[in-house]
Design an enzyme around this catalytic site. Structure first.
Site, short mmCIF file in Angstrom:
data_model
loop_
_atom_site.label_atom_id
_atom_site.label_comp_id
_atom_site.label_asym_id
_atom_site.label_seq_id
_atom_site.Cartn_x
_atom_site.Cartn_y
_atom_site.Cartn_z
N ASP A 1 0.82 -1.21 0.00
CA ASP A 1 0.00 0.00 0.00
C ASP A 1 0.85 1.26 0.00
O ASP A 1 0.53 2.25 -0.64
CB ASP A 1 -0.91 0.03 1.24
CG ASP A 1 -2.00 -1.01 1.14
OD1 ASP A 1 -2.03 -1.73 0.12
OD2 ASP A 1 -2.80 -1.11 2.09
N ALA A 2 1.96 1.22 0.76
CA ALA A 2 2.78 2.42 0.90
C ALA A 2 3.35 2.85 -0.45
O ALA A 2 3.43 4.05 -0.75
CB ALA A 2 3.92 2.15 1.87
N TYR B 1 1.99 2.18 -3.38
CA TYR B 1 0.86 2.69 -4.14
C TYR B 1 0.59 4.16 -3.76
O TYR B 1 0.42 5.02 -4.62
CB TYR B 1 -0.37 1.81 -3.86
CG TYR B 1 -1.63 2.27 -4.56
CD1 TYR B 1 -1.95 1.79 -5.83
CD2 TYR B 1 -2.50 3.19 -3.97
CE1 TYR B 1 -3.09 2.20 -6.48
CE2 TYR B 1 -3.65 3.61 -4.62
CZ TYR B 1 -3.94 3.11 -5.87
OH TYR B 1 -5.08 3.53 -6.52
N ASP B 2 0.59 4.41 -2.47
CA ASP B 2 0.35 5.78 -2.00
C ASP B 2 1.41 6.73 -2.54
O ASP B 2 1.13 7.88 -2.85
CB ASP B 2 0.35 5.84 -0.46
CG ASP B 2 -0.85 5.13 0.11
OD1 ASP B 2 -1.83 4.90 -0.64
OD2 ASP B 2 -0.81 4.78 1.31
N GLU C 1 -24.07 -17.30 -10.07
CA GLU C 1 -23.37 -16.19 -9.40
C GLU C 1 -23.94 -15.96 -8.01
O GLU C 1 -25.10 -16.24 -7.77
CB GLU C 1 -23.60 -14.89 -10.21
CG GLU C 1 -23.26 -15.02 -11.66
CD GLU C 1 -23.83 -13.88 -12.51
OE1 GLU C 1 -24.31 -12.89 -11.95
OE2 GLU C 1 -23.76 -14.02 -13.74
N LYS D 1 -25.74 -13.85 -5.23
CA LYS D 1 -26.65 -12.71 -5.28
C LYS D 1 -26.26 -11.78 -4.14
O LYS D 1 -26.53 -12.03 -2.97
CB LYS D 1 -28.10 -13.14 -5.13
CG LYS D 1 -29.07 -11.97 -5.29
CD LYS D 1 -30.49 -12.44 -5.41
CE LYS D 1 -31.40 -11.31 -5.84
NZ LYS D 1 -31.49 -10.22 -4.89
N ARG E 1 -30.61 2.21 -9.57
CA ARG E 1 -31.64 1.56 -10.36
C ARG E 1 -32.95 2.36 -10.34
O ARG E 1 -33.65 2.42 -11.35
CB ARG E 1 -31.86 0.15 -9.79
CG ARG E 1 -33.01 -0.58 -10.42
CD ARG E 1 -32.98 -2.04 -9.98
NE ARG E 1 -34.08 -2.76 -10.58
CZ ARG E 1 -35.27 -2.90 -10.02
NH1 ARG E 1 -35.49 -2.37 -8.83
NH2 ARG E 1 -36.23 -3.57 -10.63
N GLU F 1 -23.45 -4.26 -8.58
CA GLU F 1 -23.96 -4.04 -7.24
C GLU F 1 -22.91 -3.31 -6.40
O GLU F 1 -21.76 -3.75 -6.34
CB GLU F 1 -24.27 -5.41 -6.63
CG GLU F 1 -25.17 -5.40 -5.46
CD GLU F 1 -26.65 -5.48 -5.83
OE1 GLU F 1 -27.00 -5.31 -7.03
OE2 GLU F 1 -27.46 -5.69 -4.91
N CYS G 1 -24.36 -3.97 39.92
CA CYS G 1 -23.85 -5.09 39.12
C CYS G 1 -24.60 -6.38 39.49
O CYS G 1 -24.66 -6.73 40.67
CB CYS G 1 -22.35 -5.26 39.38
SG CYS G 1 -21.67 -6.75 38.63
S1 IVH Z 1 -28.83 -9.68 -12.55
C1 IVH Z 1 -32.09 -8.84 -15.36
N1 IVH Z 1 -27.02 -10.66 -10.96
O1 IVH Z 1 -30.64 -8.43 -7.38
C2 IVH Z 1 -31.14 -9.24 -14.31
N2 IVH Z 1 -28.61 -9.18 -10.08
O2 IVH Z 1 -33.49 -8.97 -7.48
C3 IVH Z 1 -30.93 -8.18 -13.33
N3 IVH Z 1 -28.32 -8.68 -7.69
O3 IVH Z 1 -31.55 -5.48 -9.00
C4 IVH Z 1 -29.95 -8.39 -12.31
N4 IVH Z 1 -26.54 -9.93 -7.41
O4 IVH Z 1 -29.49 -5.45 -7.50
C5 IVH Z 1 -28.09 -9.87 -11.08
N5 IVH Z 1 -25.35 -11.59 -9.63
C6 IVH Z 1 -26.40 -10.79 -9.77
C7 IVH Z 1 -26.92 -10.07 -8.68
C8 IVH Z 1 -28.03 -9.26 -8.87
C9 IVH Z 1 -27.40 -9.09 -6.83
C10 IVH Z 1 -29.42 -7.77 -7.35
C11 IVH Z 1 -29.56 -6.61 -8.30
C12 IVH Z 1 -30.93 -6.71 -8.86
C13 IVH Z 1 -31.63 -7.54 -7.83
C14 IVH Z 1 -32.79 -8.27 -8.45
#
Ligand code: IVH
Length: 694
Positions: free
Chosen positions: A34-35, A37-38, A137, A139, A160, A197, A432
């Protein structure tokens, strides 16, 4: 350096910094500390300060700096930002996959002709709808954003919103290190809208809330709220202080450029352009691949750095996605497979108060057992009185509890409508619950503590370990293991009991031989001759560290005088403010603490002694003689004299060869002449004040 050299150097530095950002945020494999980079960043900053004409909007130095807004502008999403359909069970996932295959079979039986492909996505793979490939993926639980890159430069960012119109949070997004201000590498479309996200890691969330709690401020209910609250700040400087992170999971609008024809490859391409993608993203085969992925992620969930509320499956081929299309606001080609709820509703059966080893009182709600995300929860921490007040939790209330990963379950909110009649607000006890000593909550502090220090069983081990530690009584050979045994076998209750231990008692303990027992007894004997400062420090009074203990010893010179001192008197000691003074008074106020001290000093028990402290000698101005003359502006002459005397100085009426300092105010008169003749140092008022402060 010539102007050209400077320009080249700035460009070179930007390239290097962008590369290191890429290594750090995208590959998770930093090359330099880091140093270093800084240092690169500072060099660029300096160059840009000297040559403001070289500053570009995508320079890594330009993340923060925009002025606060009055309100956010609106951004219309060219391609709407959709949401996802949810699946809560394996059956619902099987149904989703069946619908995908049936629909693909219906609209494109056999091989999908490449002609139906629409730019910018290209694919030449045959479409058999037997087993579909999915991108699986995590979520992420954060806030969806859209990032617009024009010619590779970050141009606009938006939330969004309702999916069609969002808020322009460009300046705030710029402060997030993981969002590149310029894309890395080459080959990106002229216009590229990236979607992803913004989130807070679990650690960052806990830290943010701990800091808020310590300041007595409102805490965020969950990482999602914290991320949203941080991103929707009108002042980008506030956002910049929040450790927000970003992952991308797709694209929106694309102009003039080609992208891979599969979602997995698309994400890999985005990653190469410097956009972070979740490391857990995989391409899996068929619905079984999805379900395996779900199981795997559920098992790893608590170890992930960020909160997830499920996983997402997306049909991997973009041509197939296109064929599938949308229903209402969600794509037919994707589904969110949620984990079991992490929030449940239950009842508060009671509120217990636990005393920690530092005396901190923590209220804990006893709950009617409820299964949250597959784990039975029957307790939830309430942290402190402020948190209880904030939630207004009462015994009998129905509450929403959350369990997030391995984190201790927490009460999110109270369901007010269900409050039983007559439920009363809860207050921490004044004594206490373990030892009965007064509970003290110093002004400005969030935590309430037991003042039973030396005596309270909850604090026993901690108090004893502190007492024997090297900078306190310095008793060698008594460590954690031994203290555990001594306390558990009830051989000692307070530090005073240490001095009654016999060789035989000690030798009978685990991992203690005759020899080590004898050593401990000798070390105890040796510790008896100590100093008042060490003894005071060893008592473990809250906020009384070594320096404070020394100041107290020098000021009072005598333990009895200190024990009798009230808060006002204590605050005359340098560096002791109202909080420390209150802790000291509370400590000595406890009868049990006074009893333990008495036994420590009693020749038949502890027999601890120290050489008399000669107050005057130890004071900072001891042995110095001052003479005051003229009118002082901020201090009355009498006041100045008193202050000097408290610091040990002698104040005399006339200048002589014994005078060390002459303090000369306005219209000083003849004393100044005399002092000059004798070579006595002359101080003005500023110098005097400085000395008094020092
Ligand atoms: S795809 C048309 N992928 O979940 C597809 N969304 O419930 C749109 N989210 O608004 C989103 N991880 O904020 C996608 N791997 C991921 C996600 C993801 C989180 C959130 C995103 C979306 C919401 C939908």
């Amino acid at each position: 350096m010539t102007a050209k050299d400077v320009r080249h150097r700035a460009e070179e530095l930007r390239k290097q910094i962008n590369y290191h950002n890429y290594r750090y945020y995208v590959l998770d494999a930093p090359l330099i500390p880091d140093a270093e980079y800084d240092r690169l960043l500072r060099e660029l900053q300096t160059l840009e300060e000297q040559h403001p004409e070289l500053v570009t909007t995508d320079s890594p130095t330009q993340r923060v700096g925009a002025a606060p807004l009055k309100k956010f502008g609106a951004v219309k999403h060219e391609v709407p930002m959709l949401s996802l359909a949810n699946a809560f069970s394996e059956q619902e996932v099987l149904d989703f996959d069946r619908r995908v295959r049936e629909r693909l079979e219906a609209v494109a039986p056999g091989v999908l002709p490449p002609a139906t492909l629409v730019e910018p996505f290209a694919s030449a793979l045959p479409c058999t709808a037997e087993e579909v490939e999915y991108s699986a993926e995590p979520k992420l639980d954060g806030l969806a954003v859209s990032l617009l890159y024009r010619d590779g430069v970050f141009a606009q960012g938006a939330t969004r919103g309702d999916g069609v119109t969002g808020e322009d949070v460009t300046q705030n997004l710029r402060t997030i290190g993981a969002i590149p201000l310029r894309l890395y590498g080459a080959g990106y479309p002229a216009l590229l809208e990236v979607r992803g996200e913004v989130y807070l890691s679990k650690a960052a969330f806990e830290e943010l809330n701990a800091a808020a709690r310590a300041r007595g401020e409102k805490v965020f209910a969950n990482p999602r709220n914290a991320a949203a609250g941080s991103l929707r700040q009108l002042d980008p400087k506030i956002t910049a202080r929040r450790p927000l992170a970003f992952f991308c999971y797709g694209v929106g609008a694309v102009e003039r450029g080609k992208l891979p024809g599969e979602h997995g490859a698309l994400l890999a391409q985005l990653r190469d352009w410097g956009l972070p993608v979740a490391h857990e993203q995989r391409v899996v085969s068929g619905v079984q691949g999805c379900l395996d992925y779900h199981r795997d992620m559920a098992a790893r969930r608590s170890r992930l750095e960020y909160d997830i509320d499920g996983v997402v499956y997306k049909v991997n081929r973009l041509d197939q996605q296109e064929l599938l299309g949308f229903v209402s606001r969600a794509p037919r080609w994707a589904v969110a497979h949620k984990f079991p709820a992490q929030e449940e509703i239950t009842e508060v059966l009671g509120i217990d108060v636990q005393v920690g080893r530092t005396g901190a009182l923590t209220p804990v709600a006893r709950l009617k057992p409820v299964s949250v995300g597959g784990v039975t929860v029957s307790n939830a921490t309430l942290h402190n009185q402020d948190e209880i007040d904030r939630l207004d939790v009462r015994v009998g209330d129905s509450v929403i509890v959350r369990r997030a990963g391995d984190v201790i379950p927490e009460i999110v909110s109270v369901v007010r409508e269900r409050r039983p009649h007559g439920a009363k607000p809860f207050h921490l006890p004044k004594h206490c619950p373990v030892c009965g000593a007064d509970v003290v909550r110093a002004e400005g502090e969030v935590v309430a503590r037991c003042s039973g220090g030396l005596y309270c069983p909850a604090q026993r081990k901690e108090a004893i370990l502190h007492f024997v530690s090297r900078r306190a009584m310095d008793i060698e050979g008594i460590g954690e293991k031994l203290v555990d045994q001594l306390v558990e076998h009830k051989l000692i209750e307070t530090p005073a009991d240490l001095y009654m231990l016999t060789k035989e008692q000690l030798a009978g303990l685990e991992r203690m031989g005759e020899k080590s027992a004898a050593n401990v007894v000798a070390a105890l004997e040796n510790s008896k001759a100590t100093t008042l400062a060490r003894f005071l420090y060893a008592l473990g009074i809250r906020e009384v560290g070594e320096a404070t203990a020394l100041a107290l010893a020098q000021h009072f010179g005598d333990l009895n005088a200190l024990m009798r001192a009230d808060e006002e008197t204590l605050q005359q000691v340098p560096d002791i403010g109202p909080v420390v003074a209150a802790h000291i008074v509370a400590f000595f106020h406890q009868r049990h603490n006074r009893e333990v001290i008495e036994r420590l000093l009693d020749p038949r028990v502890g027999g601890i002694t120290w050489p008399a402290v000669k107050i005057a000698q130890r004071l900072p101005l001891a042995g110095k003689t001052f003479v005051l003359t003229g009118t002082l502006e901020t201090l009355a002459r009498e006041e100045a004299k008193e202050k000097l005397q408290t610091l040990g100085a002698k104040v005399s009426g006339s200048v002589s060869s014994k005078t060390n300092y002459l303090v000369a105010g306005a219209d000083p008169g003849s004393k100044v002449e005399k002092a000059r003749e004798l070579g006595v140092e002359i101080l003005d008022e500023t110098a005097l004040l400085k000395m008094l402060r020092a």
